[in-house]
Design a protein around this motif. Sequence first.
Motif, PDB file in Angstrom:
ATOM      1  N   TRP A 192       0.635  -1.006   0.418  1.00 47.99           N
ATOM      2  CA  TRP A 192      -0.438  -0.082   0.033  1.00 47.99           C
ATOM      3  C   TRP A 192       0.919   0.910   0.549  1.00 47.99           C
ATOM      4  O   TRP A 192       1.698   1.615   0.809  1.00 47.99           O
ATOM      5  N   MET A 193       0.142   1.761  -0.805  1.00 49.01           N
ATOM      6  CA  MET A 193       0.950   3.553  -0.829  1.00 49.01           C
ATOM      7  C   MET A 193       0.181   4.631  -0.675  1.00 49.01           C
ATOM      8  O   MET A 193      -1.108   4.622  -1.132  1.00 49.01           O
TER       9      MET A 193
ATOM     10  N   VAL B 165       0.724  -3.631  -5.774  1.00 49.35           N
ATOM     11  CA  VAL B 165       0.427  -2.213  -5.718  1.00 49.35           C
ATOM     12  C   VAL B 165      -0.497  -1.881  -5.300  1.00 49.35           C
ATOM     13  O   VAL B 165      -1.585  -1.524  -6.875  1.00 49.35           O
ATOM     14  N   THR B 166      -1.621  -0.793  -4.387  1.00 42.75           N
ATOM     15  CA  THR B 166      -2.524  -0.284  -4.054  1.00 42.75           C
ATOM     16  C   THR B 166      -1.822   1.445  -4.007  1.00 42.75           C
ATOM     17  O   THR B 166      -1.106   1.652  -3.259  1.00 42.75           O
ATOM     18  N   MET B 167      -1.723   1.925  -4.439  1.00 44.80           N
ATOM     19  CA  MET B 167      -1.611   3.694  -4.525  1.00 44.80           C
ATOM     20  C   MET B 167      -2.907   4.539  -4.368  1.00 44.80           C
ATOM     21  O   MET B 167      -4.090   4.099  -5.123  1.00 44.80           O
ATOM     22  N   VAL B 168      -2.881   4.677  -2.519  1.00 39.59           N
ATOM     23  CA  VAL B 168      -4.692   5.607  -2.179  1.00 39.59           C
ATOM     24  C   VAL B 168      -3.935   7.354  -3.050  1.00 39.59           C
ATOM     25  O   VAL B 168      -2.966   7.897  -2.882  1.00 39.59           O
ATOM     26  N   VAL B 169      -5.024   7.466  -3.644  1.00 45.13           N
ATOM     27  CA  VAL B 169      -4.601   8.815  -4.917  1.00 45.13           C
ATOM     28  C   VAL B 169      -6.125   9.978  -3.703  1.00 45.13           C
ATOM     29  O   VAL B 169      -6.475   9.655  -3.321  1.00 45.13           O
ATOM     30  N   PRO B 170      -5.661  11.176  -4.199  1.00 48.54           N
ATOM     31  CA  PRO B 170      -7.366  11.666  -3.433  1.00 48.54           C
ATOM     32  C   PRO B 170      -8.162  11.803  -4.118  1.00 48.54           C
ATOM     33  O   PRO B 170      -8.410  11.350  -5.614  1.00 48.54           O
ATOM     34  N   PRO B 171      -9.690  11.981  -3.932  1.00 45.88           N
ATOM     35  CA  PRO B 171     -10.904  12.082  -4.713  1.00 45.88           C
ATOM     36  C   PRO B 171     -10.306  12.789  -5.863  1.00 45.88           C
ATOM     37  O   PRO B 171      -9.903  13.900  -6.215  1.00 45.88           O
ATOM     38  N   GLY B 172     -10.316  12.743  -7.432  1.00 42.18           N
ATOM     39  CA  GLY B 172     -10.466  13.312  -8.582  1.00 42.18           C
ATOM     40  C   GLY B 172      -8.821  12.811  -9.109  1.00 42.18           C
ATOM     41  O   GLY B 172      -8.367  13.474 -10.640  1.00 42.18           O
ATOM     42  N   GLY B 173      -8.369  12.485  -8.216  1.00 40.11           N
ATOM     43  CA  GLY B 173      -6.790  12.153  -8.698  1.00 40.11           C
ATOM     44  C   GLY B 173      -5.882  11.153  -9.485  1.00 40.11           C
ATOM     45  O   GLY B 173      -5.131  11.125  -9.667  1.00 40.11           O
ATOM     46  N   ALA B 174      -7.253   9.958  -9.661  1.00 41.35           N
ATOM     47  CA  ALA B 174      -6.754   9.134 -10.304  1.00 41.35           C
ATOM     48  C   ALA B 174      -6.300   9.281 -11.677  1.00 41.35           C
ATOM     49  O   ALA B 174      -5.407   8.626 -11.910  1.00 41.35           O
ATOM     50  N   ASP B 175      -6.411  10.259 -12.847  1.00 46.11           N
ATOM     51  CA  ASP B 175      -5.972  10.079 -13.358  1.00 46.11           C
ATOM     52  C   ASP B 175      -4.457  10.430 -13.816  1.00 46.11           C
ATOM     53  O   ASP B 175      -4.009  10.812 -14.650  1.00 46.11           O
ATOM     54  N   GLU B 176      -4.695  11.352 -13.191  1.00 43.60           N
ATOM     55  CA  GLU B 176      -3.143  12.650 -12.580  1.00 43.60           C
ATOM     56  C   GLU B 176      -2.330  11.461 -12.376  1.00 43.60           C
ATOM     57  O   GLU B 176      -1.041  11.192 -13.010  1.00 43.60           O
TER      58      GLU B 176
ATOM     59  N   ARG C 128      -2.669   7.809 -12.750  1.00 46.58           N
ATOM     60  CA  ARG C 128      -2.272   7.175 -13.140  1.00 46.58           C
ATOM     61  C   ARG C 128      -0.946   7.524 -14.181  1.00 46.58           C
ATOM     62  O   ARG C 128      -0.725   7.011 -15.182  1.00 46.58           O
ATOM     63  N   ALA C 129      -1.025   8.833 -15.240  1.00 50.86           N
ATOM     64  CA  ALA C 129      -0.609   9.018 -15.732  1.00 50.86           C
ATOM     65  C   ALA C 129       1.018   9.085 -15.682  1.00 50.86           C
ATOM     66  O   ALA C 129       1.878   8.552 -16.351  1.00 50.86           O
ATOM     67  N   LEU C 130       1.675   9.134 -13.946  1.00 55.51           N
ATOM     68  CA  LEU C 130       2.770   9.126 -13.553  1.00 55.51           C
ATOM     69  C   LEU C 130       3.227   7.516 -13.300  1.00 55.51           C
ATOM     70  O   LEU C 130       4.384   6.910 -14.195  1.00 55.51           O
ATOM     71  N   LEU C 131       1.928   6.717 -13.321  1.00 55.14           N
ATOM     72  CA  LEU C 131       2.047   5.348 -12.119  1.00 55.14           C
ATOM     73  C   LEU C 131       2.122   4.471 -13.603  1.00 55.14           C
ATOM     74  O   LEU C 131       2.361   3.278 -13.417  1.00 55.14           O
ATOM     75  N   GLY C 132       1.480   4.448 -14.550  1.00 60.04           N
ATOM     76  CA  GLY C 132       1.174   3.734 -15.632  1.00 60.04           C
ATOM     77  C   GLY C 132       0.497   2.607 -15.698  1.00 60.04           C
ATOM     78  O   GLY C 132      -0.358   2.320 -14.336  1.00 60.04           O
ATOM     79  N   PRO C 133       0.110   1.425 -15.969  1.00 62.54           N
ATOM     80  CA  PRO C 133      -0.514   0.605 -16.149  1.00 62.54           C
ATOM     81  C   PRO C 133      -0.323  -0.460 -14.625  1.00 62.54           C
ATOM     82  O   PRO C 133       0.874  -0.561 -14.634  1.00 62.54           O
ATOM     83  N   GLY C 134      -1.394  -1.336 -14.525  1.00 62.83           N
ATOM     84  CA  GLY C 134      -1.107  -2.272 -13.467  1.00 62.83           C
ATOM     85  C   GLY C 134      -1.095  -1.981 -12.212  1.00 62.83           C
ATOM     86  O   GLY C 134      -0.728  -3.205 -10.784  1.00 62.83           O
ATOM     87  N   ILE C 135      -0.823  -0.423 -11.418  1.00 66.91           N
ATOM     88  CA  ILE C 135      -1.305  -0.941 -10.015  1.00 66.91           C
ATOM     89  C   ILE C 135      -2.335   0.158  -9.928  1.00 66.91           C
ATOM     90  O   ILE C 135      -2.985   0.897 -10.758  1.00 66.91           O
ATOM     91  N   ASP C 136      -3.351  -0.621  -8.983  1.00 68.29           N
ATOM     92  CA  ASP C 136      -4.365   0.002  -8.272  1.00 68.29           C
ATOM     93  C   ASP C 136      -4.154   1.169  -7.337  1.00 68.29           C
ATOM     94  O   ASP C 136      -3.552   1.264  -6.873  1.00 68.29           O
ATOM     95  N   LEU C 137      -5.385   1.529  -8.372  1.00 65.10           N
ATOM     96  CA  LEU C 137      -5.941   2.842  -7.736  1.00 65.10           C
ATOM     97  C   LEU C 137      -6.806   2.922  -6.639  1.00 65.10           C
ATOM     98  O   LEU C 137      -7.826   2.743  -6.903  1.00 65.10           O
ATOM     99  N   ALA C 138      -6.690   3.444  -5.546  1.00 66.62           N
ATOM    100  CA  ALA C 138      -8.264   3.759  -4.798  1.00 66.62           C
ATOM    101  C   ALA C 138      -8.143   5.124  -4.166  1.00 66.62           C
ATOM    102  O   ALA C 138      -7.095   5.974  -3.539  1.00 66.62           O
ATOM    103  N   GLU C 139      -9.254   5.915  -3.965  1.00 65.00           N
ATOM    104  CA  GLU C 139      -9.587   7.227  -3.584  1.00 65.00           C
ATOM    105  C   GLU C 139     -10.491   7.139  -2.913  1.00 65.00           C
ATOM    106  O   GLU C 139     -10.759   7.308  -2.304  1.00 65.00           O
ATOM    107  N   ARG C 140      -8.953   8.341  -1.853  1.00 63.55           N
ATOM    108  CA  ARG C 140      -9.767   8.868  -0.225  1.00 63.55           C
ATOM    109  C   ARG C 140      -9.382  10.070   0.103  1.00 63.55           C
ATOM    110  O   ARG C 140      -7.820  10.390  -0.894  1.00 63.55           O
ATOM    111  N   GLU C 141      -9.506  10.723   0.824  1.00 61.76           N
ATOM    112  CA  GLU C 141      -9.474  11.642   1.156  1.00 61.76           C
ATOM    113  C   GLU C 141      -7.939  11.508   2.483  1.00 61.76           C
ATOM    114  O   GLU C 141      -7.809  10.637   2.790  1.00 61.76           O
TER     115      GLU C 141
END
Length: 347
Positions: A12-13, A47-58, A60-73
């Motif tokens: 988790w990150m 790997v799951t990266m916790v990202v701020p709400p609305g920040g998934a696209d930004e 993903r552009a740096l992380l590339g594919p294959g990393i799971d994203l979860a939006e939380r404050e």
Amino acid sequence: MPPEWAPHERTWMAWPVPNTTFTGGYLAEARRAWAEVARTVRRFEPVTMVVPPGGADEARALLGPGIDLAERELDDAWMRDIGPTFVTDGTRLAAVDWVFNGWGGQEWARWGQDARIAREVADLAGIPVHPSPLTNEGGGIHVDGEGTVLLTETVQLGPERNPGWTREEVEAEIHARLGTTTAIWLRRGLTADYNGYGTLGHVDIVAAFARPGVVVAHTQPDPAHPDHAICAENVALLRTRKDAAGRPLEVVELPAPTLLHDEDGGWADYSYINHYLCNGAVVLCAFGDPRDEEAARILGRLHPDREVVLVDARPIFAGGGGIHCITQQQPRPWLPAPGPRSLAPRP
């Protein structure tokens, strides 16, 4: 709590967000560094990266594919400290949720959102939460998986976190939550960890278990650096201690990089101790320093079944931590179907 070298389910990150640490151009630099660590770990485990709400696209552009994203404050990006500490009975997982107060209520810190991240991650992982009344962070503990835990007096016993707690009370709570029985206390952490964006003495930058009975310890060979004496004291103390099984500790020294000062002229706290063990790899802090390869060789000998991967950690240390500080392992249970045992919190 299993040792870090036990098999992981995932890592988790947390994604850097604008705050007093990540400002201006440094935010972009930090995000590139976090992404490099995430992509490196993803070679070996999910790997799951916790990202701020609305920040998934930004992200993903740096992380590339294959990393799971979860939006939380989020308030900050140090998942080792704000996330849960995972524990297991061998069949099931649970999450210890320590009290988080911004590394001792420091003036620059904000933690209203981060104080909830441990529970959020546990919910995403689908596991129960065991709340602890102890103010603590994941970077303030290191375990061998066989009953021994490393701690520092200025963290768990500091008035900034746990005023009024005795050493015996802290140890009892730590042991109840982690399944440990023996605490080995270091007096303090590195000099720079008490300045700027420091943690007031986390152990995961000065000492870590490599396997049961073996500890790697940060040393500062240059007597001009104030950490020279601090590290000598830590090494001497560790060599007098025994683990929970009664073994005298074998201490392997990891010399600090040759750089003595940071970009602002303060004492540098660059440390190879702050590496991360994921499935099949040692993700090791690199500093563009002559001692990078020496540290890689030492850790390679200690972990012969793992690939040592060097990742530039200078942008991470600029924010107050290292690779270990931004990662948190979720262990893989190793026993067959659950029996009658329970992960209910101990009183």
